[in-house]
Design a protein around this motif. Structure first.
Motif, PDB file in Angstrom:
ATOM      1  N   LEU A  50      19.210 -19.758  53.142  1.00  0.00           N
ATOM      2  CA  LEU A  50      19.657 -19.377  51.807  1.00  0.00           C
ATOM      3  C   LEU A  50      21.136 -18.992  51.835  1.00  0.00           C
ATOM      4  CD1 LEU A  50      18.906 -18.696  48.822  1.00  0.00           C
ATOM      5  CD2 LEU A  50      18.420 -16.385  49.610  1.00  0.00           C
ATOM      6  N   LEU A  51      21.520 -18.193  52.822  1.00  0.00           N
ATOM      7  CA  LEU A  51      22.914 -17.789  52.947  1.00  0.00           C
ATOM      8  C   LEU A  51      23.810 -18.978  53.282  1.00  0.00           C
ATOM      9  CD1 LEU A  51      22.422 -14.435  54.905  1.00  0.00           C
ATOM     10  CD2 LEU A  51      23.042 -14.701  52.495  1.00  0.00           C
ATOM     11  N   ALA A  52      23.308 -19.891  54.113  1.00  0.00           N
ATOM     12  CA  ALA A  52      24.096 -21.066  54.480  1.00  0.00           C
ATOM     13  C   ALA A  52      24.360 -21.954  53.267  1.00  0.00           C
ATOM     14  CB  ALA A  52      23.368 -21.854  55.570  1.00  0.00           C
ATOM     15  N   PHE A  53      23.331 -22.217  52.494  1.00  0.00           N
ATOM     16  CA  PHE A  53      23.501 -23.061  51.310  1.00  0.00           C
ATOM     17  C   PHE A  53      24.374 -22.389  50.256  1.00  0.00           C
ATOM     18  CE2 PHE A  53      19.845 -25.503  52.889  1.00  0.00           C
ATOM     19  CZ  PHE A  53      20.262 -26.793  52.588  1.00  0.00           C
ATOM     20  N   SER A  54      24.347 -21.070  50.197  1.00  0.00           N
ATOM     21  CA  SER A  54      25.130 -20.357  49.183  1.00  0.00           C
ATOM     22  C   SER A  54      26.628 -20.539  49.375  1.00  0.00           C
ATOM     23  CB  SER A  54      24.781 -18.866  49.186  1.00  0.00           C
ATOM     24  OG  SER A  54      25.297 -18.223  50.345  1.00  0.00           O
ATOM     25  N   LYS A  55      27.043 -21.066  50.537  1.00  0.00           N
ATOM     26  CA  LYS A  55      28.459 -21.303  50.789  1.00  0.00           C
ATOM     27  C   LYS A  55      29.011 -22.471  49.972  1.00  0.00           C
ATOM     28  CE  LYS A  55      29.015 -18.007  53.769  1.00  0.00           C
ATOM     29  NZ  LYS A  55      29.910 -16.860  53.498  1.00  0.00           N
ATOM     30  N   PHE A  56      28.108 -23.388  49.565  1.00  0.00           N
ATOM     31  CA  PHE A  56      28.609 -24.539  48.805  1.00  0.00           C
ATOM     32  C   PHE A  56      27.690 -24.979  47.670  1.00  0.00           C
ATOM     33  CE2 PHE A  56      26.285 -26.044  52.479  1.00  0.00           C
ATOM     34  CZ  PHE A  56      25.474 -27.037  51.977  1.00  0.00           C
ATOM     35  N   VAL A  57      26.581 -24.272  47.457  1.00  0.00           N
ATOM     36  CA  VAL A  57      25.700 -24.531  46.326  1.00  0.00           C
ATOM     37  C   VAL A  57      25.718 -23.313  45.424  1.00  0.00           C
ATOM     38  CG1 VAL A  57      23.317 -24.964  45.609  1.00  0.00           C
ATOM     39  CG2 VAL A  57      24.200 -26.054  47.671  1.00  0.00           C
TER      40      VAL A  57
END
Length: 204
Positions: A50-57
């Motif tokens: 979730l944190l990883a995707f929040s960087k570009f989504v």
């Protein structure tokens, strides 16, 4: 996982069901199925992604434990560990009184399931590797990830026609996501949920 009731429900009955407890259920072919407790590692993997995707989504498109109605049997609804909505799906779900992607809404761009221990033929294994794979494909979800800490593998399934094509990633192999090419993560980083020794942080 235990079957809570053998009486088949409609989706509307399920959405209005309350047994007076905090127990969470999935609906599988109209039957309530109790969801078992998850391991700490499984929860950390879902949070890490979730944190990883929040960087570009955009955060508005990310969901943790939002339901997805699937076309299986009488009525079915699944709880992916993580899903990424499309812009159209985000707009559609915003007007819903419950966080569920209904059949008439656009399908998510991605669903992620973190697999619990199990062998072929056992409920945990068949649920994620067989049943959900078929249901998510029938729902038209273009990408489905299976993260299996026990087998130390990340499977990226890409919808080709009406079924998924599978790619396997282990160790230091970088995940190749057709939908999210900017996600720069290795299988090891995901499986260790960013713990020390997993190869550092992501970059997007």
């Amino acid at each position: 996982m235990t079957i809570a009731s053998n009486r088949r429900m409609t989706l509307e009955e399920y959405l209005n069901y309350d047994d007076g407890t905090d127990t969470r259920y999935e609906l599988v072919d109209g039957v309530l199925v109790e969801m078992g407790a998850e391991s700490d590692l499984n929860l950390r993997i879902a949070l890490f992604l979730l944190l990883a995707f929040s960087k570009f989504v955009p955060l508005a498109q990310l969901r943790n434990k939002t339901e997805v109605e699937t076309p299986f049997g009488k009525a079915s609804s699944r709880y992916p560990d993580l899903l990424v909505l499309t812009e159209e799906g985000t707009s559609a779900i915003a007007s819903s009184s419950r966080s569920i992607v209904r059949a008439e809404m656009p399908p998510p761009a991605l669903v992620v399931e973190v697999v619990s221990p199990g062998e072929p033929g056992e409920k945990n294994y068949d649920r994620d590797y067989v049943e959900k794979r078929q249901e998510y494909a029938a729902r038209g979800i273009p990408e489905y990830w299976l993260i299996d800490p026990e087998r130390q593998v990340v499977l990226v399934l890409t919808l080709q026609g009406q079924s998924y094509q599978e790619q396997r990633f282990t160790g230091a192999a970088t995940i190749a996501s057709p939908t999210f090419p900017n996600l720069n993560l290795t299988a090891e980083q995901i499986l260790k949920a960013g713990q020390s020794g997993s190869g550092g942080e992501w970059s997007g």
